[in-house]
Design a protein around this motif. Structure first.
Motif, PDB file in Angstrom:
ATOM      1  N   UNK A   1       0.843  -1.208   0.000  1.00 13.28           N
ATOM      2  CA  UNK A   1       0.000   0.000   0.000  1.00 13.28           C
ATOM      3  C   UNK A   1       0.871   1.248   0.000  1.00 13.28           C
ATOM      4  N   UNK A   2       0.503   2.192  -0.834  1.00 15.27           N
ATOM      5  CA  UNK A   2       1.228   3.466  -0.878  1.00 15.27           C
ATOM      6  C   UNK A   2       0.381   4.571  -0.267  1.00 15.27           C
ATOM      7  N   UNK A   3       1.059   5.530   0.322  1.00 11.70           N
ATOM      8  CA  UNK A   3       0.389   6.677   0.933  1.00 11.70           C
ATOM      9  C   UNK A   3       1.121   7.946   0.519  1.00 11.70           C
ATOM     10  N   UNK A   4       0.421   9.064   0.644  1.00 17.28           N
ATOM     11  CA  UNK A   4       1.066  10.348   0.373  1.00 17.28           C
ATOM     12  C   UNK A   4       1.713  10.812   1.680  1.00 17.28           C
ATOM     13  N   UNK A   5       3.000  10.924   1.630  1.00 16.41           N
ATOM     14  CA  UNK A   5       3.741  11.283   2.832  1.00 16.41           C
ATOM     15  C   UNK A   5       3.272  12.643   3.344  1.00 16.41           C
ATOM     16  N   UNK A   6       2.971  12.688   4.626  1.00 12.44           N
ATOM     17  CA  UNK A   6       2.610  13.951   5.249  1.00 12.44           C
ATOM     18  C   UNK A   6       1.124  14.241   5.266  1.00 12.44           C
ATOM     19  N   UNK A   7       0.325  13.433   4.566  1.00 16.12           N
ATOM     20  CA  UNK A   7      -1.122  13.645   4.570  1.00 16.12           C
ATOM     21  C   UNK A   7      -1.806  12.543   5.367  1.00 16.12           C
ATOM     22  N   UNK A   8      -2.913  12.890   5.963  1.00 14.48           N
ATOM     23  CA  UNK A   8      -3.659  11.934   6.774  1.00 14.48           C
ATOM     24  C   UNK A   8      -4.863  11.447   5.972  1.00 14.48           C
ATOM     25  N   UNK A   9      -4.930  10.150   5.685  1.00 15.58           N
ATOM     26  CA  UNK A   9      -6.061   9.651   4.898  1.00 15.58           C
ATOM     27  C   UNK A   9      -7.389   9.854   5.623  1.00 15.58           C
ATOM     28  N   UNK A  10      -8.397  10.133   4.818  1.00 10.73           N
ATOM     29  CA  UNK A  10      -9.749  10.275   5.354  1.00 10.73           C
ATOM     30  C   UNK A  10     -10.418   8.914   5.437  1.00 10.73           C
ATOM     31  N   UNK A  11     -10.224   8.128   4.390  1.00  6.42           N
ATOM     32  CA  UNK A  11     -10.780   6.771   4.391  1.00  6.42           C
ATOM     33  C   UNK A  11     -10.102   5.968   3.284  1.00  6.42           C
ATOM     34  N   UNK A  12     -10.368   4.680   3.300  1.00  4.11           N
ATOM     35  CA  UNK A  12      -9.828   3.793   2.266  1.00  4.11           C
ATOM     36  C   UNK A  12     -11.003   3.125   1.547  1.00  4.11           C
ATOM     37  N   UNK A  13     -10.871   2.980   0.245  1.00  5.92           N
ATOM     38  CA  UNK A  13     -11.946   2.380  -0.525  1.00  5.92           C
ATOM     39  C   UNK A  13     -11.368   1.344  -1.483  1.00  5.92           C
ATOM     40  N   UNK A  14     -12.232   0.431  -1.875  1.00  8.71           N
ATOM     41  CA  UNK A  14     -11.855  -0.520  -2.919  1.00  8.71           C
ATOM     42  C   UNK A  14     -12.788  -0.309  -4.093  1.00  8.71           C
TER      43      UNK A  14
END
Lengths: 322, 166
Positions: free
Chosen positions: A258-271
């Motif tokens: 799984x990849x994320x944007x460094x420094x940002x806080x995810x709101x939710x995850x979806x498929x």
């Protein structure tokens, strides 16, 4: 927090500038204070309108200059077509890999909070600077507990504030680059097979998605509105339902990559189909990091609402980390 | 040095010109000021380019405004906007009027509010806005809230005036 939230704080919240560690009291207050919830919606509309006004002041000719080479719908369509075929193959391979890889959990089995049991150990320097919201298995128990609370805050805040969000419907996601050298090469290698394979893929969606369709929420509806408003070739992806998933499920779907944007806080995850979408809040909509596993590699693209500065999107793209 | 300029130019020029254009309403001036900013950046390479470039650009604008005021020259802030496509006459008129109202509303803000708003529109974080404008980070939310409210209210006022007049 007993006093009402001032407008500066509300705008910080809407702009996604509140540190995750400070969200708890704000969320608690919003949950209890109808007046502040109403003010938040007023400020949200104000912010949205102000953004639209500023965006009208476009440099003459800029749109023409930007539109020509950077966002070829045909390229996305080509990539999507190729990816659709590869996803089928990759999915088959994934299923045959045996128990070595954690399978995705069934939808709705666990809440985002209850299911946050990390399965991937990441080096500390790749974690987002929010002190490892999605921590590795080596994290201390107390830290994991704190992270669960943080996620509860985020989830609760979203539920408290997103019940009537006109932006979800208004948002028109701008296409961003699909980052993938191999994908393009493969697309060029077998162009004649693409339309046929895409048709097959669309005609027979995976069984799991048929079951998910009735569960479509606001996100799905917003995406549908988006579908209606744009080039169908670009938007074939929205024909597949979207379901909210847990972090563990997202990690499982991507084979632990799984990849994320460094420094940002995810709101939710979806498929959505074989893709995993990580949603981040923006002042005028949502930033969506779409990623999927293709031949063992994660390919991703980043999409933002129309009008989001292209250079900012580029910088965010450079901050995408595994 | 050329490599640095090319890099900075590729990454920030479009955004900088857009912000300057929104601020001035004059594309030529926006381009000129941007060129000057990049020339200065090459002479003294900034450590944190984005806030630096935008701060220098805004300083140049302010200096120019003061100089123009001293010389008694009236700044042209409302250059006619050219439509991007080729709509019909009614559309062009409507669009031009709407843009003029937005610009008038924007020009009615204080420098600080306007600049914070334009930087935010370029994707600046609160930290970057604070650094660029020399403000406390804690003041940015309030500044943006005020700027947004004033912009929207001023625009609605102008729309109301138009409706009454027509």
């Amino acid at each position: 927090m007993t006093s009402h939230l001032d407008e500066g704080l509300l705008h910080e919240l809407l702009d996604g500038e509140i540190p995750s560690t400070a969200l708890g009291p704000i969320q608690a207050h919003l949950g209890a204070c109808a007046e502040c919830r109403a003010r938040l919606e007023v400020e949200r509309a104000l912010l949205s309108e102000a953004d639209r006004l500023v965006e009208r002041l476009e440099v003459p000719g800029a749109r023409d200059r930007q539109a020509a080479p950077a966002r070829p719908a045909t390229r996305w369509g080509r990539n999507l077509a190729w990816a659709a075929t590869v996803v089928l193959a990759a999915g088959l391979g994934y299923a045959l890999r045996g128990p070595g890889v954690q399978p995705p959990l069934p939808a709705g089995e666990a809440s985002p909070i209850a299911a946050i049991v990390p399965t991937v150990a990441e080096p500390a320097d790749t974690l987002p600077p929010t002190n490892g919201r999605f921590a590795s298995t080596s994290a201390p128990e107390s830290r994991r507990s704190a992270e669960k609370e943080e996620l509860a805050d985020v989830a609760g805040l979203r539920k408290a504030t997103a019940s009537k969000d006109p932006l979800r419907v208004q948002n028109r996601l701008d296409e961003a680059v699909v980052a993938s050298g191999p994908e393009e090469k493969a697309a060029q290698a077998a162009p004649q097979q693409i339309p046929q394979r895409l048709e097959q893929q669309q005609a027979a969606p995976p069984t799991a998605f048929r079951n998910v369709a009735p569960q479509l929420g606001a996100a799905g509806k917003a995406q549908q509105a988006f579908t209606d408003s744009r080039d169908a070739q670009v938007l074939d992806r929205t024909a597949v339902p979207i379901e909210e998933i847990t972090f563990s499920q997202a990690v499982g779907r991507l084979g632990g990559k799984l990849r994320l944007v460094e420094g940002l806080v995810p709101l939710r995850l979806e498929a959505q189909g074989e893709s995993v979408r990580v949603i981040y809040p923006l002042s005028n909509g949502e930033l969506v990091l779409v990623q999927r596993l293709v031949a063992g590699k994660v390919e991703f693209r980043l999409a933002a609402p129309a009008g989001f500065p292209a250079d900012s999107l580029e910088r965010l793209r450079a901050r995408v980390r595994e | 040095m050329t490599g640095l300029l090319a890099e900075l130019f590729a990454e920030y020029h479009g955004s900088l010109v857009r912000m300057l254009y929104r601020r001035t309403g004059d594309q030529d001036r926006a381009e000129e000021i941007a060129q000057e900013v990049f020339a200065r950046a090459v002479a003294a390479p900034p450590r944190n380019p984005r806030p630096w470039l935008f701060a220098v650009a805004l300083n140049l604008l302010r200096e120019e405004g003061r100089r123009a005021a001293r010389q008694g020259r009236r700044l042209v802030l409302y250059r006619a906007e050219q439509p991007e496509a080729a709509p019909g006459p009614d559309d062009m008129l409507e669009r031009g009027e709407a843009i003029a109202r937005v610009r008038a509303a924007l020009d009615g803000l204080t420098d600080r509010d306007r600049e914070a708003l334009l930087l935010k529109a370029e994707g600046f974080s609160y930290d970057e806005i604070a650094e660029t404008l020399g403000l406390a980070r804690g003041a940015i939310g309030t500044t943006l809230a005020r700027a947004r409210r004033r912009l929207v209210l001023a625009y609605r006022d102008l729309e109301g005036t138009r409706d009454v007049a027509s």
